[in-house]
Write a protein that holds these residues in place. Structure first.
Motif, short mmCIF file in Angstrom:
data_model
loop_
_atom_site.label_atom_id
_atom_site.label_comp_id
_atom_site.label_asym_id
_atom_site.label_seq_id
_atom_site.Cartn_x
_atom_site.Cartn_y
_atom_site.Cartn_z
N GLU A 263 0.76 -1.36 -0.07
CA GLU A 263 0.05 0.06 -0.09
C GLU A 263 0.61 1.39 0.06
N LYS A 264 1.96 1.23 0.41
CA LYS A 264 2.95 2.47 0.80
C LYS A 264 3.73 2.75 -0.60
N ASN A 265 3.99 1.56 -1.28
CA ASN A 265 4.96 1.67 -2.49
C ASN A 265 4.08 0.93 -3.76
N PRO A 266 3.21 1.67 -4.53
CA PRO A 266 2.43 1.41 -5.48
C PRO A 266 3.20 1.32 -6.82
N ARG A 267 4.38 1.84 -6.83
CA ARG A 267 5.24 1.86 -7.92
C ARG A 267 5.22 0.61 -8.82
N ILE A 268 5.33 -0.54 -8.26
CA ILE A 268 5.54 -1.83 -8.75
C ILE A 268 4.43 -2.25 -9.37
N THR A 269 4.29 -2.43 -10.69
CA THR A 269 3.12 -3.00 -11.54
C THR A 269 3.06 -4.33 -11.73
N LEU A 270 2.39 -5.08 -11.14
CA LEU A 270 2.21 -6.59 -11.61
C LEU A 270 0.83 -6.85 -12.01
N TRP A 271 0.41 -7.83 -12.33
CA TRP A 271 -0.93 -8.19 -12.98
C TRP A 271 -1.34 -9.04 -11.77
N SER A 272 -0.90 -9.15 -10.67
CA SER A 272 -1.49 -10.19 -9.66
C SER A 272 -0.99 -9.72 -8.43
N ALA A 273 -2.24 -9.54 -7.36
CA ALA A 273 -1.71 -9.03 -6.04
C ALA A 273 -0.50 -10.10 -5.44
N LYS A 274 -1.14 -11.49 -5.58
CA LYS A 274 -0.04 -12.62 -5.10
C LYS A 274 1.15 -12.41 -5.56
N SER A 275 1.57 -12.22 -6.80
CA SER A 275 2.76 -12.07 -7.25
C SER A 275 3.46 -10.92 -6.69
N SER A 276 2.83 -9.88 -6.57
CA SER A 276 3.39 -8.54 -5.90
C SER A 276 3.64 -8.90 -4.34
N ALA A 277 2.77 -9.52 -3.72
CA ALA A 277 3.32 -9.87 -2.51
C ALA A 277 4.49 -10.89 -2.35
N VAL A 278 4.48 -11.89 -3.15
CA VAL A 278 5.66 -12.80 -3.16
C VAL A 278 6.98 -11.90 -3.27
N PHE A 279 6.88 -11.25 -4.54
CA PHE A 279 8.03 -10.37 -4.86
C PHE A 279 8.77 -9.51 -3.66
N ARG A 280 7.59 -8.81 -2.98
CA ARG A 280 7.95 -7.89 -1.93
C ARG A 280 8.50 -8.39 -0.74
N TYR A 281 7.99 -9.74 -0.31
CA TYR A 281 8.43 -10.65 0.68
C TYR A 281 9.64 -11.12 0.37
N LEU A 282 9.84 -11.42 -0.84
CA LEU A 282 11.42 -11.95 -1.12
C LEU A 282 12.32 -10.72 -1.14
N ARG A 283 12.02 -9.57 -1.54
CA ARG A 283 12.82 -8.51 -1.40
C ARG A 283 13.24 -8.13 -0.02
N LYS A 284 12.33 -8.13 0.94
CA LYS A 284 12.36 -8.13 2.23
C LYS A 284 13.38 -8.94 2.96
N THR A 285 13.24 -10.11 2.41
CA THR A 285 13.84 -11.39 3.33
C THR A 285 15.16 -11.67 2.67
N ARG A 286 15.43 -11.39 1.31
CA ARG A 286 16.72 -11.62 0.78
C ARG A 286 17.17 -10.25 0.33
N PRO A 287 18.45 -9.88 0.80
CA PRO A 287 18.80 -8.49 0.26
C PRO A 287 19.29 -8.50 -1.15
N GLU A 288 19.54 -9.48 -1.75
CA GLU A 288 20.21 -9.61 -3.04
C GLU A 288 19.07 -9.68 -4.22
N PHE A 289 17.75 -9.89 -3.39
CA PHE A 289 16.77 -10.14 -4.60
C PHE A 289 16.35 -8.88 -5.17
N SER A 290 16.38 -8.87 -6.64
CA SER A 290 15.78 -7.76 -7.39
C SER A 290 14.26 -8.01 -7.94
N ILE A 291 13.30 -7.33 -7.69
CA ILE A 291 12.09 -7.60 -8.22
C ILE A 291 12.18 -7.41 -9.86
N SER A 292 12.64 -6.11 -10.26
CA SER A 292 12.66 -6.00 -11.66
C SER A 292 13.36 -6.93 -12.29
#
Length: 136
Positions: free
Chosen positions: A24-53
């Motif tokens: 909700e705070k960072n809507p800049r990432i556009t994905l077609w699925s709320a689940k994908s967005s949540a998974v990617f953000r979780y991975l970014r938060k828990t794995r410092p080397e993870f890049s969503i892009s």
């Protein structure tokens, strides 16, 4: 709307609400699925080397190349002998259809032609380009 799942799906995550707040705070990432967005953000938060892009780009490339292999190869390798004019014309019409500026299309066309085997000569490329953009 954010889609939430049972908390036991991500036992490492302290709070699913935490992911929801981030989304909700960072809507800049556009994905077609709320689940994908949540998974990617979780991975970014828990794995410092993870890049969503980077991850999204790799996943999309993999999926598109498998679903549309003929078109993927056309953009990957250029046109092949016997289909050069037709393939070049199709690609140029597509770029025009999606609104790419004609001068940029010419630059893209030159790059595409460099991957074509053998490449079309400059006069032939210009003729195709003029035909597509009705600049005869």
């Amino acid at each position: 709307d954010i889609i939430l799942w049972p908390s036991n799906w991500f036992p490492e995550l302290a709070s699913i609400e935490e992911v929801k707040e981030i989304i909700e705070k960072n809507p800049r990432i556009t994905l077609w699925s709320a689940k994908s967005s949540a998974v990617f953000r979780y991975l970014r938060k828990t794995r410092p080397e993870f890049s969503i892009s980077k991850e999204a780009s790799e996943l999309i490339d993999e999926a598109v190349s498998k679903r549309y292999p003929e078109i993927w190869e056309l953009f990957n390798q250029g046109a092949t002998e016997g289909k050069r004019n037709n393939d070049t014309n199709r690609v140029l019409h597509y770029w025009r259809k999606i609104g790419i500026d004609p001068s940029i299309c010419m630059d893209l066309l030159l790059a595409f032609n460099n991957r074509t085997s053998p490449p079309l000569d400059d006069d032939e490329l210009t003729t195709i380009w003029k035909s597509v953009f009705k600049m005869v």
